[in-house]
Scaffold this active site. Structure first.
Site, short mmCIF file in Angstrom:
data_model
loop_
_atom_site.label_atom_id
_atom_site.label_comp_id
_atom_site.label_asym_id
_atom_site.label_seq_id
_atom_site.Cartn_x
_atom_site.Cartn_y
_atom_site.Cartn_z
N LYS A 44 4.92 -30.58 8.87
CA LYS A 44 5.72 -30.98 7.71
C LYS A 44 6.43 -32.32 7.95
CE LYS A 44 8.23 -27.15 7.65
NZ LYS A 44 9.26 -26.20 7.20
N LYS A 46 8.76 -32.85 10.05
CA LYS A 46 10.18 -32.56 10.27
C LYS A 46 10.43 -32.45 11.76
CE LYS A 46 12.57 -29.91 7.06
NZ LYS A 46 13.00 -28.61 6.56
#
Length: 130
Positions: A44, A46
């Site tokens: 993602k 992240k």
């Protein structure tokens, strides 16, 4: 027993997270948190300050949380709802409509975020980035 599930990263645990979990628990008797793994966070784009294991330990210590399971991929939500006999799927309102496809399997609720607090805000104030 009414089961509720929510998904998230829960990095830099703050009172907004606690408030979400408290409110989620009000919708049932058993709260399951599907916690994004470190590998899933990489997919993602992240980056978490705390590792999956550290975030898991923190979540498990919260009185509202009954079970923490790993979230490894976007597609597992249907499988988790079925496997854990979930009655209510709950997410922050910023995901509004994204998980309506689960309505055939369970109730889907989007809760408003706690105002004036977010992990993004904390990171920005501490580190100057999000």
């Amino acid at each position: 027993m009414k089961r509720v599930i929510t998904f998230g990263t829960y990095d830099l645990l703050h009172y907004g997270h606690i408030e979400l979990l408290r409110r989620a628990k009000e919708y049932g008797d058993y709260l399951i948190v599907a916690l994004s793994t470190d590998n899933f966070n990489k997919l993602k784009d992240k980056k978490s300050y705390y590792s999956y294991e550290q975030r898991k330990i923190m979540l498990e210590s919260i009185q509202f949380v009954d079970l923490v399971i790993p979230e490894n991929e976007w597609e597992q939500k249907v499988k988790d709802v079925k496997e854990y006999n979930v009655d209510t799927f709950l997410m922050d309102h910023d995901w509004e409509g994204e998980f309506d496809f689960l309505k055939d399997l369970c109730e889907v609720i989007y809760l408003n975020r706690t105002e004036d607090i977010s992990t993004t805000q904390i990171k920005k104030e501490l580190y100057g980035d999000s």
